[in-house]
Design a protein around this motif. Structure first.
Motif, short mmCIF file in Angstrom:
data_model
loop_
_atom_site.label_atom_id
_atom_site.label_comp_id
_atom_site.label_asym_id
_atom_site.label_seq_id
_atom_site.Cartn_x
_atom_site.Cartn_y
_atom_site.Cartn_z
N LEU A 136 110.63 65.33 46.10
CA LEU A 136 111.81 64.58 45.68
C LEU A 136 113.11 65.17 46.24
O LEU A 136 113.27 66.39 46.30
CB LEU A 136 111.89 64.55 44.14
CG LEU A 136 110.63 64.08 43.42
CD1 LEU A 136 110.86 64.09 41.92
CD2 LEU A 136 110.23 62.69 43.89
N ASP A 137 114.01 64.26 46.60
CA ASP A 137 115.32 64.67 47.08
C ASP A 137 116.20 64.94 45.86
O ASP A 137 117.15 64.22 45.57
CB ASP A 137 115.92 63.55 47.94
CG ASP A 137 117.26 63.95 48.55
OD1 ASP A 137 117.58 65.15 48.53
OD2 ASP A 137 117.99 63.05 49.02
N ALA A 138 115.81 65.98 45.10
CA ALA A 138 116.50 66.27 43.84
C ALA A 138 116.81 67.75 43.75
O ALA A 138 116.03 68.60 44.16
CB ALA A 138 115.62 65.86 42.65
N GLU A 142 115.91 65.99 38.28
CA GLU A 142 115.58 64.57 38.08
C GLU A 142 114.16 64.32 38.57
O GLU A 142 113.96 64.03 39.73
CB GLU A 142 116.56 63.67 38.84
CG GLU A 142 118.03 64.02 38.63
CD GLU A 142 118.57 64.90 39.74
OE1 GLU A 142 117.82 65.75 40.25
OE2 GLU A 142 119.74 64.75 40.09
N THR A 147 115.65 59.53 41.49
CA THR A 147 115.76 60.19 42.79
C THR A 147 114.66 59.70 43.71
O THR A 147 113.54 59.40 43.27
CB THR A 147 115.69 61.72 42.65
OG1 THR A 147 115.91 62.33 43.91
CG2 THR A 147 114.33 62.15 42.13
N GLN A 148 114.96 59.59 45.00
CA GLN A 148 113.99 59.05 45.96
C GLN A 148 112.97 60.11 46.38
O GLN A 148 113.27 61.30 46.40
CB GLN A 148 114.73 58.50 47.18
CG GLN A 148 115.61 57.30 46.86
CD GLN A 148 116.34 56.77 48.08
OE1 GLN A 148 116.58 57.51 49.02
NE2 GLN A 148 116.69 55.50 48.05
N SER A 149 111.78 59.64 46.71
CA SER A 149 110.71 60.54 47.16
C SER A 149 110.74 60.58 48.69
O SER A 149 110.18 59.72 49.35
CB SER A 149 109.35 60.05 46.66
OG SER A 149 109.17 58.67 46.96
N ALA A 194 112.38 56.30 42.67
CA ALA A 194 113.73 56.34 42.11
C ALA A 194 113.89 55.35 40.97
O ALA A 194 114.65 55.59 40.02
CB ALA A 194 114.75 56.05 43.21
N ASN A 220 110.58 69.03 43.17
CA ASN A 220 111.87 68.90 43.84
C ASN A 220 112.11 70.08 44.77
O ASN A 220 111.21 70.90 45.01
CB ASN A 220 112.99 68.75 42.81
CG ASN A 220 113.08 69.94 41.87
OD1 ASN A 220 112.53 71.01 42.13
ND2 ASN A 220 113.78 69.76 40.76
#
Length: 448
Positions: A136-138, A142, A147-149, A194, A220
């Motif tokens: 995840l871009d977290a 989150e 949040t997008q994977s 997300a 993340n």
């Protein structure tokens, strides 16, 4: 009888009485001593018996220990074999507590509602354990959604051979994606996590590629960093340009979160060659997408394809490092992850299934990895998502994926998938036909 005779007789009688009393007294003492001696003898015998039992137990333990050691040395996959036994599972549960593990379990995930296409023949798929891995871009915990994977990897484990294959799905792939509450729309595939978390992301993978994934693991940036550090770092061969990008990502990350004192503390020497990367450096390496990644066969991959290949390469290195560790070290490592106060991991896999999975992990044989779709068009008509990767033919992509992951050359796309494929092809004006032939062996060609 004379007086003197009477006196003698009286003396003899008195002596006899005294002697009798003395004998009675001595007799009592002898019985008492006899009883004491018998008690002491019994106590001594009991002690000897206990010693004999202790020696026997020690000998049995020594024999079992020696047998165990010989088994571990001689028997292939002996550690995995041990972990399959009730004793092995008990040991795992002792060292890896359920209460700690429950902190990272997605309790809302429904394993009976994972979007598997109703008309899909899963007989071949059931020979494998398929798990979705989401990076995840977290940065701030989150994990459930929001949040997008940016990293999407299907991990497929052959239950019999324990071979592991990984297939990346490029984050910009345009598909029919699930969102919150089971709603669908055409979107980039990383949109699903997300908007609906792991449940939606798993459904999207199953529906668009005819899979039967029932579990996922999400982590993340901090999760990657922590894992690599707990493993003691990994060795990666990088170019001078990649080293420069690693330093750039590290410094911009710490600047972004306001930890200016950490800037430059993890920078590496900007030279080509083998580097031992810590967790922060590895995370930065996994984010590189502007530079080409060079495969062992000479192939080079750029953009998201190169980044996905780097991520698969890092996972391979991490698995190899974990396999080389002792079982006790691996379980202690897992316990540290579970007890972490920061939210860095989330999974749908129940505790009992994790215990069952440990022996399989020990037998992992990492094979090649590949990215999908392997044929696509640039699609820019969706104003919300901008430039996307539209598979030239989603049905063909699924065919190629099933052949790669499962060695399934008899797979035919389900009607549910063909419906999605037809809709996607109409968006891009693409041909809906797909090829079921295998190399030069002939075969059939279908169109719908």
């Amino acid at each position: 009888m004379t007086k003197s005779d009477k006196k003698v007789d009286m003396i003899l009688k008195n002596s006899e009485k005294m002697l009798q009393k003395e004998m009675e007294s001595y007799g009592y003492d002898d019985d008492d001593r006899r009883r004491e001696k018998q008690a002491a003898r019994k106590k001594k015998d009991k002690k000897k018996t206990r010693i004999k039992i202790a020696v026997l137990v020690a000998e049995i333990i020594a024999i079992l220990g020696l047998s165990f050691a010989l088994t571990m040395l001689i028997m292939p996959n002996s550690k995995a074999w041990l972990m399959k036994t009730p004793f092995g599972k008990f040991m795992v549960k002792t060292m890896m507590s359920e209460s700690s593990y429950e902190k990272i379990v997605d309790s809302d995930f429904d394993r009976n509602n994972t979007g598997i296409n109703d008309d899909l023949d899963t007989s071949k798929l059931d020979e494998y354990m398929n798990i979705a891995l989401f990076g995840l871009d977290a940065r701030y915990g989150e994990l459930k959604n929001g949040t997008q994977s940016d990293c999407i990897i299907i991990v497929s484990i052959n239950k019999e051979t324990k071979d592991v294959r990984m297939a990346s799905v490029y984050r910009d792939t345009y598909v029919r994606a699930y969102g919150k509450d089971g709603n669908t729309r055409f979107a980039k595939i990383n949109w699903s996590y997300a908007n609906g978390g792991g449940a939606a992301a798993v459904k999207t993978l199953n529906a668009n590629f005819d899979l039967n994934i029932q579990d996922y693991v999400a982590l993340n940036f901090d999760g990657i960093t922590e894992l690599v550090d707990l493993l003691g770092g990994i060795d990666v061969t990088i170019t001078k340009e990649e080293a420069s990008f690693i330093n750039g990502y590290i410094n911009s990350y710490y600047e972004e979160i306001g930890e200016y004192n950490k800037m430059y503390t993890h920078n590496i020497q900007e030279v080509a060659g083998n580097h031992h990367l810590d967790g922060v450096q590895t995370t930065a390496y996994c984010r590189i997408r502007q530079l080409r990644f060079h495969l062992n066969d000479g192939t080079t991959l750029n953009n998201d394809f190169g980044r996905a290949a780097r991520q698969r390469h890092v996972i391979n290195q991490m698995v190899s490092k974990a396999k080389a560790m002792g079982m006790e070290e691996v379980l202690k490592l897992a316990e540290k992850i579970f007890e972490d106060e920061d939210e860095v991991f989330l999974t749908s896999i129940p505790y009992e299934d994790i215990v069952e999975l440990i022996p399989i992990v020990l037998e992992f044989k990492m094979a090649e990895s590949q990215g999908f779709p392997n044929s696509y068009e640039t699609y820019e008509k969706d104003k919300v998502f901008g430039q996307s990767l539209l598979p030239n033919n989603l049905a063909q992509t699924a065919i190629d994926m099933h052949r790669y992951l499962f060695d399934d050359y008899d797979y035919v796309p389900s009607k549910s998938l063909l419906g999605i494929n037809e809709a996607l092809c109409s968006l891009g004006g693409l041909d809906t036909s797909y090829d079921l032939s295998v190399g030069d062996t002939g075969g059939k060609k279908d169109t719908k």
